[in-house]
Enzyme design. Structure first.
Site, PDB file in Angstrom:
ATOM      1  CG  ASP A 115      -7.379   3.918   2.091  1.00 47.58           C
ATOM      2  OD1 ASP A 115      -8.296   3.431   1.389  1.00 47.58           O
ATOM      3  OD2 ASP A 115      -7.349   5.130   2.411  1.00 47.58           O
TER       4      ASP A 115
ATOM      5  CE  LYS B 167      -1.845   1.903   3.638  1.00 44.96           C
ATOM      6  NZ  LYS B 167      -2.647   2.208   4.837  1.00 44.96           N
TER       7      LYS B 167
END
Length: 278
Positions: free
Chosen positions: A164, A146
């Site tokens: 997220d 991420k």
């Protein structure tokens, strides 16, 4: 810009959720891409909500953003980067002094270890430069996929999907995927869109999750993609009540960046206040 047919329809939604019918793969791809097009019109100024001037600052800020808001990170990093502007500076820093700066971010001891550790790795393994490849970024302490995609997409212009908590929540509400593992979500959603759209798609979805499609009480009655949403009705459907749930610039409040892009300011967005401001 003309109001889209979807957003016109959203203003006429009755507030009664209709059963969502199963759809073919082709229909799913079309609906997903239509949602993204609509959100691109709603958030044409969408951007990373962390203040940064170079890849190193974005990398550190992204690591610091775990378990806190981008706003709090943006209020904290000016002091950090003023004292430690480069990886070499942060790698040699006194941890106690860094902890004192990072205290407002929460979990400041762990985050101090993380940013000092990744700075040392940058100095020792990459000559003090942030690498521009996924396989190199994920080797850094505290950097997962991420974080790597945030840096690649926004500092290097290389497409990536940022999964997220907001992204995970919305793509499941929209039934783009039933997966719960971030890596599987990334693969499933990535298959619905051209690779060139991945970074902007991430911004659109995350902005929508922060401003309208909230976790606890989504503002369904103010949602521009309500007619395309299988989860319509989970939140407030009354348009007037829904408007009161809007956050950041959609609700007439400051955003998360102290120094946002000019396009955001031109669209009516307001900068966030610095740390300690009234």
């Amino acid at each position: 810009m003309a109001v889209s047919k979807v957003r016109k329809a959203a203003t006429a939604v009755t507030g009664v959720a209709k059963p969502w019918k199963p759809e073919s793969r082709t229909a799913l791809v079309r609906r997903a891409r239509r949602i993204n097009r609509e959100l691109a019109e709603v958030y044409p100024y969408a951007h990373p909500e962390l203040d940064f001037e170079n890849p190193f600052q974005l990398l550190v800020a992204t690591v610091l953003s775990a378990q806190t808001t981008d706003l709090r990170v943006n209020q904290t990093t000016p002091a950090l980067f003023a004292r430690y502007p480069a990886p070499e500076d942060l790698a040699a820093a006194d941890p106690e002094k860094v902890e004192e700066i990072l205290r407002p971010c929460g979990f400041f001891r762990a985050k101090t270890r993380a940013v000092i550790g990744l700075s040392r790795a940058l100095v020792e393994d990459f000559g003090g430069e942030v690498p521009g490849k996924l396989e190199d970024l994920v080797k850094l302490p505290g950097v997962g996929r991420k974080t790597a995609f945030v840096v690649l997409g926004n500092a290097f212009g290389r497409p990536g999907i940022t999964v997220d908590t907001h992204f995970q929540r919305l793509v499941r509400r929209w039934k783009w995927t039933e997966e719960t593992d971030p890596d599987k979500i990334e693969a499933a959603v990535g298959a619905l869109f051209p690779k060139s759209e991945w970074t902007d798609l991430s911004h659109h979805v995350i902005w929508h999750g922060r401003r309208i499609c909230h976790a606890r009480k989504p503002a369904c009655g103010a949602c521009p993609v309500a007619p395309l949403c299988p989860a319509y009705g989970e939140g407030e459907t009354d348009p007037e009540k829904a408007k009161k749930l809007l956050k950041y610039e959609k609700g007439g409040f400051p955003g998360q960046r102290l120094n946002p892009p000019q396009a955001y300011l031109d669209a009516g967005g307001r900068p966030a206040p610095p740390l300690g401001a009234a």
